[in-house]
Motif scaffolding. Structure first.
Motif, PDB file in Angstrom:
ATOM      1  N   TYR A   3     -32.996-100.728  -0.304  1.00 55.85           N
ATOM      2  CA  TYR A   3     -34.336-100.149  -0.183  1.00 55.85           C
ATOM      3  C   TYR A   3     -34.898 -99.919  -1.580  1.00 55.85           C
ATOM      4  N   PRO A   4     -36.126-100.354  -1.844  1.00 56.54           N
ATOM      5  CA  PRO A   4     -36.690-100.198  -3.191  1.00 56.54           C
ATOM      6  C   PRO A   4     -36.815 -98.726  -3.579  1.00 56.54           C
ATOM      7  N   ASP A   5     -36.509 -98.423  -4.819  1.00 57.87           N
ATOM      8  CA  ASP A   5     -36.659 -97.045  -5.269  1.00 57.87           C
ATOM      9  C   ASP A   5     -38.144 -96.740  -5.462  1.00 57.87           C
ATOM     10  N   PRO A   6     -38.484 -95.455  -5.662  1.00 55.73           N
ATOM     11  CA  PRO A   6     -39.911 -95.080  -5.744  1.00 55.73           C
ATOM     12  C   PRO A   6     -40.682 -95.868  -6.800  1.00 55.73           C
ATOM     13  N   SER A   7     -40.054 -96.163  -7.942  1.00 57.84           N
ATOM     14  CA  SER A   7     -40.757 -96.905  -8.991  1.00 57.84           C
ATOM     15  C   SER A   7     -41.121 -98.307  -8.517  1.00 57.84           C
ATOM     16  N   ALA A   8     -40.137 -98.996  -7.929  1.00 63.18           N
ATOM     17  CA  ALA A   8     -40.386-100.359  -7.449  1.00 63.18           C
ATOM     18  C   ALA A   8     -41.484-100.363  -6.395  1.00 63.18           C
ATOM     19  N   MET A   9     -41.461 -99.365  -5.521  1.00 66.85           N
ATOM     20  CA  MET A   9     -42.470 -99.301  -4.475  1.00 66.85           C
ATOM     21  C   MET A   9     -43.828 -98.933  -5.049  1.00 66.85           C
ATOM     22  N   SER A  10     -43.798 -98.080  -6.043  1.00 70.42           N
ATOM     23  CA  SER A  10     -45.026 -97.661  -6.702  1.00 70.42           C
ATOM     24  C   SER A  10     -45.718 -98.842  -7.372  1.00 70.42           C
ATOM     25  N   VAL A  11     -44.916 -99.732  -7.952  1.00 60.75           N
ATOM     26  CA  VAL A  11     -45.462-100.930  -8.591  1.00 60.75           C
ATOM     27  C   VAL A  11     -46.118-101.843  -7.561  1.00 60.75           C
ATOM     28  N   ALA A  12     -45.524-101.904  -6.369  1.00 64.88           N
ATOM     29  CA  ALA A  12     -46.078-102.760  -5.314  1.00 64.88           C
ATOM     30  C   ALA A  12     -47.514-102.367  -4.988  1.00 64.88           C
ATOM     31  N   GLY A  13     -47.751-101.089  -4.800  1.00 69.14           N
ATOM     32  CA  GLY A  13     -49.102-100.598  -4.530  1.00 69.14           C
ATOM     33  C   GLY A  13     -49.485-100.631  -3.061  1.00 69.14           C
TER      34      GLY A  13
ATOM     35  N   LEU B 296     -48.610 -93.179  -1.818  1.00 73.70           N
ATOM     36  CA  LEU B 296     -48.795 -91.884  -2.462  1.00 73.70           C
ATOM     37  C   LEU B 296     -47.463 -91.170  -2.686  1.00 73.70           C
ATOM     38  N   ALA B 297     -46.570 -91.271  -1.703  1.00 72.36           N
ATOM     39  CA  ALA B 297     -45.255 -90.630  -1.843  1.00 72.36           C
ATOM     40  C   ALA B 297     -44.467 -91.280  -2.980  1.00 72.36           C
ATOM     41  N   ALA B 298     -44.485 -92.614  -3.017  1.00 66.06           N
ATOM     42  CA  ALA B 298     -43.766 -93.331  -4.074  1.00 66.06           C
ATOM     43  C   ALA B 298     -44.318 -92.955  -5.449  1.00 66.06           C
ATOM     44  N   ASN B 299     -45.654 -92.930  -5.552  1.00 70.88           N
ATOM     45  CA  ASN B 299     -46.284 -92.556  -6.830  1.00 70.88           C
ATOM     46  C   ASN B 299     -45.903 -91.146  -7.252  1.00 70.88           C
TER      47      ASN B 299
END
Length: 291
Positions: A154-164, A182-185
């Motif tokens: 599962y992607p960590d918050p940073s990886a997910m945050s980059v996805a957008g 928003l949660a990932a950011n």
DNA sequence: AGTCAGGCAACGC
DNA sequence: GCGTTGCCTGAC
């Protein structure tokens, strides 16, 4: 590719791996036969793929490197008879449920993965939640291989945050994409400290912080507290348990009042207790509503 | 084709 | 406080 050694682990009593992994707590394990044994494979958090097989009620097998992690993940590092001793006496429906699926345990998931997955679960059926989890992993997680088959962490918050948000929306997330983004950011930026939340001893304090996140209400926060943070007294109320409480316990109240009643009735490990009636209902009445 | 599903937030009263 | 409504998507 060299074989990873496999070791045997005691389950401490009746345990059912398949029922536990399919009890609506996690949505990403896949049946996978390995080394001549039936079992399941998936990544736990951002670690390489794990595999767990079951050879009997008293024994599971896994990769040598994973043994401590697997025991903790499956809740097998606790004496369940002590937990069950705290359940209410004379509750016939609960007893019937436990007798039907005594091998189910409360899983201890990595908190972020748990939070993210339950954000995507809103108003979705299990098959959809599984599909969304798989898509997100395939696109933004790390790939690992076992017996020639790919598994993704599962992607960590940073990886997910980059996805957008827009990219997440393309994972068939619908309106949930905004909440997940928003949660990932919030976590990637340090505004929300998910590890600190996990460490909090007071579940009410942790819930307060979790529900500050957009798209996280009491239900999702309580799932994170129970399945991620180890607060076994926390009692998430979804439509299934609400149905059970209405039909089997004649409770017509809702929301906070129902919550309060349930915690009082089921006791200090109310969250563990609710898993049995929910699973019993699932396993015996997998189809439509029961009013 | 419509309905509804393992919620939440925003709004009205 | 309490009820209602919109929200994306896919399965039935």
């Amino acid at each position: 590719m060299s074989e990873i050694p496999i070791v045997s682990l005691p389950t401490g009593g009746s345990f059912d791996l398949e029922q536990t992994l399919n009890s609506g707590q996690v949505f990403h394990w896949e049946a996978h036969r390995h080394a001549g044994t039936d079992g399941f494979a998936a990544c736990i958090g951002d670690a390489p793929v794990s595999w767990i097989g079951q050879t009997g009620a008293e024994e599971i097998v896994t990769f040598e490197r994973d043994k401590e992690k697997v025991l903790r993940y499956l809740g097998l590092d606790h004496d369940y008879s002590e937990i069950r001793a705290t359940f209410p006496e004379g509750d016939e429906f609960l007893e019937k449920s436990i007798a039907y699926c005594p091998g189910i345990r409360i899983i201890r998931q990595p908190t972020w993965e748990c939070l993210a997955t339950f954000i995507t679960s809103s108003l979705k059926q299990v098959a959809h939640i599984r599909a969304i989890s798989l898509t997100i992993r395939e696109r933004y997680g790390n790939r690992y291989e076992l017996d020639g088959k790919s598994y993704y962490s599962y992607p960590d918050p940073s990886a997910m945050s980059v996805a957008g948000e827009e990219a997440l929306r393309k994972c068939a997330l619908g309106y949930r994409a905004k909440s997940l983004d928003l949660a990932a950011n919030s976590i990637a930026s340090g505004e929300t400290d998910i590890e600190a939340i996990e460490q909090l001893e007071d579940p009410d304090e942790a819930r307060e912080l979790l529900t500050k996140l957009h798209g996280v209400g009491d239900k999702i926060a309580n799932c994170v507290l129970l399945f991620g943070c180890g607060h076994w007294g926390t009692f998430p109320i979804d439509v299934w348990i609400e149905r059970v409480l209405r039909t089997q316990y004649r409770k017509r109240i809702k929301g906070a009042k129902l919550q309060a009643w349930a915690v009082k009735h089921f006791g200090p490990n109310a969250g563990c207790a609710q898993q049995y009636p929910v699973s019993y209902t699932h396993l015996t009445l997998p189809t439509k509503r029961i009013v």
